[in-house]
Design a protein around this motif. Structure first.
Motif: not given
Length: 215
Positions: A160-189
């Protein structure tokens, strides 16, 4: 798993969820930046689905090498967990789609590919249920499980990465999002996924022992 560890995982997950919904800043370049926070739940579910599929393939490969039925059971439970987290990925993605694009389902390439992936997982379990011979079922399931483990990241992300998609290609996720995803949610999941797998393994070990006695 010890009681203290279970409590720790639960508290970790609660803390991660609280951070996502109470502290995480709005995501830029989305139609609804405030509610786009759900992506911090969506992505970890997708990652766990991929890891569960690899776990299933690993145990399937072990069965092909050693022909131990417990490895087949672990492979099947891993596939079930992969399907479960694919469903959770789809559910959170559908909520995100409704928030951002006004519809729960748009047949976007990424949505379509994940739907196809879930059909493949369903066919895996239909195939297992249709084969009566235990060893034949385990061998065929192992090969199928390895195939599905390859298709999971391909259909979930790469293609899907190489196909036209509704998913925005210019979305900006700062360090807080990376912390939430990789430290807050992913490990306990991930810990939850392995905990469920350990429970399934205990049940399968007991079932196989009873079947051996009956035999």
């Amino acid at each position: 798993m010890k009681k203290e560890l279970k409590i720790g995982i639960g508290l970790w997950m609660l803390a991660g969820l609280a951070y996502v919904f109470l502290k995480l800043p709005a995501a830029k370049n989305f139609a609804n930046p405030e509610l786009a926070r759900i992506v911090a739940l969506h992505l970890p579910c997708a990652y766990v689905a991929v890891i569960a599929s690899w776990m299933s393939a690993w145990h399937g490969w072990k069965y092909l090498q050693k022909r131990e039925l417990l490895d087949d059971a672990k492979s099947a439970s891993g596939a079930a967990l992969a399907l479960l987290f694919c469903v959770l990925t789809t559910a959170t993605g559908s909520i995100f789609a409704y928030i951002q694009w006004g519809s729960f389902w748009n047949w976007d390439p990424r949505e379509t590919s994940v739907f196809m992936l879930m059909l493949i997982y369903c066919s895996y379990f239909v195939l297992r249920g249709s084969i009566e011979d235990i060893e034949k079922r385990a061998a065929i399931s192992a090969v199928f499980g390895i195939f599905v483990a390859v298709m999971t990241p391909l259909l979930g992300y790469v293609i899907p990465k190489y196909m036209d998609s509704l998913h925005p290609k210019n979305a900006q996720f700062g360090p807080s999002y990376r912390m939430a995803i990789y430290l807050g949610i992913l490990p306990p999941l991930l810990a939850l996924m392995f905990w469920i797998q350990s429970i399934a393994t205990k049940l399968d070990r007991a079932r196989l022992a009873l079947e051996e006695v009956d035999y």
